[in-house]
Write a protein that holds these residues in place. Structure first.
Motif, PDB file in Angstrom:
ATOM      1  N   VAL A  46       0.848  -1.188   0.000  1.00 21.94           N
ATOM      2  CA  VAL A  46       0.000   0.000   0.000  1.00 21.94           C
ATOM      3  C   VAL A  46       0.886   1.241   0.000  1.00 21.94           C
ATOM      4  CG1 VAL A  46      -1.731   1.300   1.304  1.00 21.94           C
ATOM      5  CG2 VAL A  46      -1.858  -1.196   1.209  1.00 21.94           C
ATOM      6  N   TYR A 136      -6.928   2.032   2.846  1.00 22.45           N
ATOM      7  CA  TYR A 136      -7.006   0.874   1.942  1.00 22.45           C
ATOM      8  C   TYR A 136      -8.034  -0.131   2.452  1.00 22.45           C
ATOM      9  CZ  TYR A 136      -5.524  -3.257  -0.694  1.00 22.45           C
ATOM     10  OH  TYR A 136      -5.502  -4.373  -1.493  1.00 22.45           O
ATOM     11  N   ASP A 139     -11.456   0.770   1.637  1.00 19.12           N
ATOM     12  CA  ASP A 139     -11.676   0.868   0.187  1.00 19.12           C
ATOM     13  C   ASP A 139     -11.570   2.290  -0.330  1.00 19.12           C
ATOM     14  OD1 ASP A 139     -11.877  -1.220  -1.629  1.00 19.12           O
ATOM     15  OD2 ASP A 139     -13.912  -0.665  -2.216  1.00 19.12           O
ATOM     16  N   GLN A 141      -8.522   3.760  -0.915  1.00 18.12           N
ATOM     17  CA  GLN A 141      -7.183   3.952  -1.475  1.00 18.12           C
ATOM     18  C   GLN A 141      -6.801   2.708  -2.253  1.00 18.12           C
ATOM     19  OE1 GLN A 141      -4.146   5.698   1.017  1.00 18.12           O
ATOM     20  NE2 GLN A 141      -2.518   4.478   0.078  1.00 18.12           N
ATOM     21  N   ASP A 143      -3.880  -0.016  -3.881  1.00 21.46           N
ATOM     22  CA  ASP A 143      -2.560  -0.552  -3.565  1.00 21.46           C
ATOM     23  C   ASP A 143      -1.614  -0.210  -4.714  1.00 21.46           C
ATOM     24  OD1 ASP A 143      -3.120  -2.374  -5.614  1.00 21.46           O
ATOM     25  OD2 ASP A 143      -3.726  -3.954  -4.225  1.00 21.46           O
ATOM     26  N   THR A 148      -8.245  -1.157  -5.569  1.00 25.40           N
ATOM     27  CA  THR A 148      -8.727  -1.105  -4.195  1.00 25.40           C
ATOM     28  C   THR A 148      -8.857  -2.522  -3.657  1.00 25.40           C
ATOM     29  OG1 THR A 148     -11.046  -1.180  -4.860  1.00 25.40           O
ATOM     30  CG2 THR A 148     -10.017   1.006  -4.657  1.00 25.40           C
ATOM     31  N   LEU A 149      -9.059  -2.641  -2.360  1.00 27.68           N
ATOM     32  CA  LEU A 149      -9.198  -3.961  -1.758  1.00 27.68           C
ATOM     33  C   LEU A 149     -10.411  -4.694  -2.315  1.00 27.68           C
ATOM     34  CD1 LEU A 149      -8.341  -6.086   0.302  1.00 27.68           C
ATOM     35  CD2 LEU A 149      -9.587  -4.808   2.058  1.00 27.68           C
TER      36      LEU A 149
END
Length: 762
Positions: A46, A136, A139, A141, A143, A148-149
Motif C-alpha cells: 500500500v 485501503y 476501500d 485507497q 494498492d 482497491t481492496l
C-alpha cells in the motif's frame, strides 16, 4: 465522496519517489486485478507518504455476514523487538478480513516482504503509514497495483464497518492516527484497545510490574491519578549500576523498558530526575539510555493522552471498547490508570461511545461453560477506580483470547446492525446462519440434531476389522474401518453400528467431535496419508487435508490439528499445522491452514482443553529416542516433558493430568505441579493366555479422568496376533472389552481393533 477520496489518494501517491515506476505497474495492472480467494493469506503493498507499506491480508473461509466481510486492521508493536508481521487474533476465523501492516523500514524474514521508508518507532511517519493502510482497508485507497481492496476480493467487503485492534502500546499509535488522520478514513467504525498504556510513565512500567514470582511489585512513589499527568514522586531516584536500571526509593524498576532508535527510554520526568539529582551525569550517562532531550521529544510524539481532545472533531462516529483483565499483561497497579486515562479521554474529553470489556451475552456465546465476570453497560465506568481490577475479565487458561474474540464479535455485529445500545441481552446476529443459510430441503434434513451422549452416557468411535481376515493392527492397518459404540454410565455397550467401511482403505485414529456431529480420522490407501471426515448423522463425508495424519480437534471442534507429512530427498518431514473448520448445512468445510512448527520432526498433536496449550511428540533418532513437548499452542514453543520416548499423549478433560507411553511402559503426570515427573502405571490385560506379552498403546481419557480407552495388543514373538480396544478404570483393570462386545452385537466372530476415542460423561 469515495470516488473523490480515491482520486485524492492516487494524486498523493503520485508525489512519492516510487511514483514513476509504480505508474507503469499500475497501468499494466488495470487490465484485471489478481483476485484473492476465500481462506488465503497474501501480502499486498500500500503506498503512503512514509513509503510503500507491506500488508498481510488474511481472508476468511466464509465472510461473517451474507453481505460480506468487515475489514479489521491489527496495529503492530513498534518499540518491542518484534520481527516480521505481528501475531494477530485469529479474527479471520470469525469472518473478518484481517490486515496487518509492517511499519516503514521493517521486514518479515519468513515471507521476504518489507516496507520501504524509515522506521520512526510509532512516530509521524508510522502514523502516515497506518492511515494509508486504514484507508485501503475501507476501500478509499488503491494498492501499488492500482486496485482497491474490494476489486481484489471474491467476497463482499463491508468497507464502512472497519475495525481496528491494538494490543498494548500500539494503541497509542492507533489513537494518535485517529486524531491526526481520522477524517481521511471514511469507513472507520470502531476501535478495540486491549490493555493500552497511555503515557510515558506507564510505557516504561514505572508505577509497578510483575516480578519473576508473578507477584505485583508496586512503586510507592506513585501518589495518585490524573487524567493527563499521573502523580509520581521521582525525588528519591538513583541509578543501580549493578542492575543497570533506575531505582526509586526501594523500588527497582523493571528492565522491560521501551527501546527506540537504539536506546532504552524511560519517562521524560524520570529521565530528567536522573539528570537533575546527579544520579547520572553527562560523563557517565549510559550510551544506550535516552537523554532528557531525547526522552522529552520522543514521548511528546507518541503518548495518547494529548490526542483525545482531537478525536471528537476527527472521528465523531468512532465507537471504542477497552478490553482488560483482572491481571494485566504488564501493568500491576490495581487502580488501572491506563484504562482510567483512556476512559476519561475517549468518553469524557472526546464524548465517544465507550464500553469497558465485552457484553456478557457475547462472552457466554464464546464459551457457554464459563461464567462471565462483572459487567458494566456502555458509557458506564466503575464508581471506585481503586477497585478497577474487579471489573477486569477473569483470569484463567484461554481467558484472554476468549474475551478478545468475544469483543471483536460484539463490535463487528454492533457495527453491522448499527445497534449501540448500552447493554445487550443476546448476541445481535448469528454469523454462521447469516453467511450460509440452508438453501434446500435436503440441506435442512442434513442438519438434524446429532445423537446425544448426554449425562451418564458415552459414544466411542474406533477403528476395527470384523470380517475375520485380520489386517487392523499396528503392523498392518489396511483393513481398518470405523465403528460407533454407545455405552451406558456403567460402561456396558448398549448399541453399535458400522460408521464407515471402505475395503482396502486404512481408516484409523478417529476423533469424535465434542458436539457429536462428525468424526475426523486418518486415511491411507496408496501414497501419502490424508485426513478425512464422516458425519454421525447421514452418510456425508470426504477428504479434508491431503498429506496429513494424526488428526486432533481443538476449540470445540472448530479447529483441526494434524501433522503435515512430506518427503525430502533423504527422509520424511513431520510438522504440525492447524486448519479452521466450519460445520454448515450438514457438511464439514476446511478453511485456512497455518503452520505451527517447522522442526521437521513434530507429530501427534494433543490440544489442551483451554485451547492455549498443546502437547506433541518430537521424533528422535530411533524408537524410544523422541521427546514429548508441552507448550504454547500459538507460539509452538515448549519444554521437554518426562523421559525420552514418552509418546502417544493424552490430556484429561479438566487439563490436570497428562498420560503418555514409553516403550512398553506408561506414565501419568499431574500438570501444573512444580516438578511434573510422570509416575508409572500398569494395565491388567489378559487377551489370550498364549500371548508371549501384552502391550497397551494409544490411550485416551474417556468420560472424565477415571476411565482410559486403550488399544491392547497380543504378541507372539515379534508378531501381533490379536488387538482389542478396551476401556480400563484408573487402576488399570479391564472395565469393558469395547471392540469385542461391539463385534458380538454385530455378529462378528473375529475382531481386530486399532485405535479409538470417546465423547460424553459418566
Amino acid at each position: 465522496m469515495r470516488t473523490v477520496l480515491l482520486a485524492l489518494a492516487a494524486l498523493l501517491w503520485a508525489c512519492t519517489p516510487r511514483a514513476a515506476d509504480a505508474t507503469q505497474e499500475e497501468g499494466a495492472a488495470q487490465v484485471e486485478a489478481e483476485r484473492l480467494l476465500a481462506g488465503v493469506t497474501t501480502v499486498v503493498t500500500v503506498p503512503s507518504a512514509a513509503g510503500a507499506i507491506a500488508v498481510r491480508v488474511s481472508l476468511p473461509s466464509e465472510p461473517r455476514y451474507a453481505e460480506g466481510a468487515p475489514p479489521l486492521v491489527v496495529v503492530p508493536p513498534f518499540f518491542t523487538p518484534v520481527r516480521g508481521f505481528a501475531r494477530a487474533p485469529e479474527a479471520d476465523e470469525l469472518g473478518f478480513i484481517v490486515l496487518t501492516p509492517l511499519w516503514p523500514g521493517r521486514g518479515d524474514p519468513k515471507t521476504g516482504a518489507a516496507s520501504s521508508g524509515t522506521d520512526d518507532y510509532g512516530g509521524p511517519r508510522a502514523r502516515q503509514a497506518l492511515a494509508a493502510v486504514l484507508r485501503y482497508a475501507s476501500d478509499a485507497q488503491v494498492d501499488t497495483t492500482g486496485f482497491t481492496l474490494s476489486q481484489r476480493l471474491t467476497m463482499g467487503l463491508l468497507a464502512d464497518e472497519l475495525g481496528v485492534y491494538a494490543f498494548s502500546h500500539p494503541g497509542m499509535a492507533a489513537t494518535r492516527t485517529f486524531a491526526e488522520h481520522g477524517s481521511t478514513i471514511p469507513g472507520l467504525a470502531w476501535f478495540l484497545g486491549h490493555e493500552n498504556p497511555t503515557n510515558d510513565a506507564l510505557c516504561a512500567v514505572e508505577l509497578g510490574h510483575w516480578g519473576d514470582d508473578r507477584q505485583a511489585q508496586l512503586n510507592g512513589a506513585y501518589r495518585g491519578y490524573d487524567p493527563v499527568k499521573l502523580d509520581v514522586d521521582y525525588s528519591d531516584v538513583r541509578w543501580d549500576r549493578a542492575r543497570d536500571v533506575p531505582v526509586i526509593g526501594s523500588h527497582v524498576l523493571s528492565d522491560k523498558v521501551p527501546r527506540m532508535f537504539g536506546k532504552r527510554v524511560w519517562s521524560a520526568a524520570l529521565t530528567r530526575a536522573l539528570r537533575d539529582s546527579g544520579a547520572l551525569s553527562e560523563d557517565d550517562w549510559p550510551d544506550d539510555v535516552a537523554t532528557v532531550e531525547e526522552a522529552e521529544a520522543w514521548w511528546a510524539e507518541r503518548t495518547s493522552v494529548e490526542a483525545y481532545a482531537s478525536l471528537a472533531g476527527a472521528v465523531p462516529q468512532l465507537k471504542a471498547m477497552l478490553l482488560f483483565g483482572a491481571r494485566g499483561h504488564v501493568q500491576s497497579v490495581p487502580d488501572l490508570p491506563q484504562v482510567h486515562q483512556a476512559w476519561d479521554g475517549l468518553r469524557g474529553t472526546a464524548g465517544l461511545w465507550v464500553r469497558l470489556n465485552p457484553d456478557s451475552a457475547y462472552v457466554r456465546a464464546a464459551a457457554p461453560q464459563r461464567r462471565p465476570g462483572r459487567e458494566l453497560a456502555a458509557n458506564t465506568a466503575p464508581s471506585d477506580w481503586s477497585q478497577a481490577t474487579t471489573w477486569g475479565h477473569p483470569p484463567g487458561p484461554g481467558s484472554t483470547i476468549l474475551h478478545v474474540q468475544a469483543a471483536l464479535s460484539e463490535l463487528g455485529d454492533r457495527a453491522h446492525a448499527d445497534d449501540w445500545r448500552p447493554d445487550l441481552d443476546v448476541v445481535l446476529l448469528d454469523p454462521v446462519q447469516d453467511a450460509a443459510p440452508p438453501t434446500s430441503s435436503a440441506a435442512t434434513e442434513a442438519v438434524a440434531p446429532p445423537p446425544s451422549a448426554g449425562p451418564g452416557a458415552l459414544q466411542i468411535v474406533f477403528a476395527a476389522r470384523m470380517d475375520g481376515r485380520g489386517g487392523c493392527t499396528k503392523t498392518d492397518s489396511r483393513g481398518c474401518s470405523l465403528y460407533l459404540a454407545d455405552l451406558d454410565a456403567g460402561g456396558a455397550v448398549t448399541g453399535a453400528r458400522a460408521l464407515s467401511v471402505r475395503p482396502g482403505v486404512a481408516q484409523d485414529f478417529p476423533v469424535i467431535d465434542p458436539e457429536g456431529r462428525f468424526v475426523v480420522y486418518q486415511e491411507r490407501e496408496r501414497g501419502p496419508p490424508r485426513v478425512s471426515w464422516v458425519a454421525l448423522v447421514g452418510d456425508a463425508g470426504g477428504t479434508l487435508l491431503e498429506g496429513a495424519d494424526h488428526p486432533a480437534l481443538a476449540d470445540g471442534g472448530s479447529t483441526l490439528l494434524s501433522a503435515a507429512v512430506s518427503r525430502s530427498a533423504s527422509s520424511r518431514r513431520f510438522d504440525l499445522q492447524q486448519t479452521a473448520l466450519r460445520w454448515t448445512a450438514g457438511r464439514l468445510v476446511a478453511g485456512k491452514t497455518s503452520a505451527l512448527t517447522s522442526s521437521g520432526t513434530a507429530t501427534e498433536p494433543v490440544p489442551f482443553p483451554d485451547g492455549t496449550q498443546m502437547a506433541w511428540y518430537e521424533k528422535g533418532g530411533g524408537r524410544g529416542k523422541g521427546t514429548t513437548r508441552i507448550g504454547d499452542r500459538a507460539a509452538a514453543e515448549g519444554a521437554s516433558f518426562g523421559p525420552l520416548g514418552c509418546a502417544h499423549g493424552a490430556v484429561s478433560p479438566d487439563g490436570s493430568l497428562f498420560f503418555c507411553q514409553r516403550f512398553r511402559s506408561y506414565s501419568v503426570a499431574e500438570l501444573g505441579s512444580a516438578s511434573p515427573v510422570p509416575s508409572s502405571m500398569s494395565f491388567d490385560v489378559s487377551l489370550d493366555s498364549s500371548c508371549d506379552r501384552t502391550t497397551v498403546g494409544h490411550t485416551e481419557f474417556c468420560g472424565g479422568a477415571e476411565w482410559l480407552l486403550s488399544t491392547a495388543s497380543c504378541w507372539k514373538g515379534d508378531e501381533i496376533v490379536n488387538t482389542e480396544v478396551i476401556l480400563h478404570d484408573w487402576e488399570g483393570r479391564v472395565r469393558t472389552r469395547v471392540s469385542f462386545d461391539v463385534g458380538a452385537q454385530l455378529g462378528a466372530r473375529d475382531v481386530q481393533a486399532r485405535s479409538g476415542t470417546c465423547r460424553g460423561t459418566r
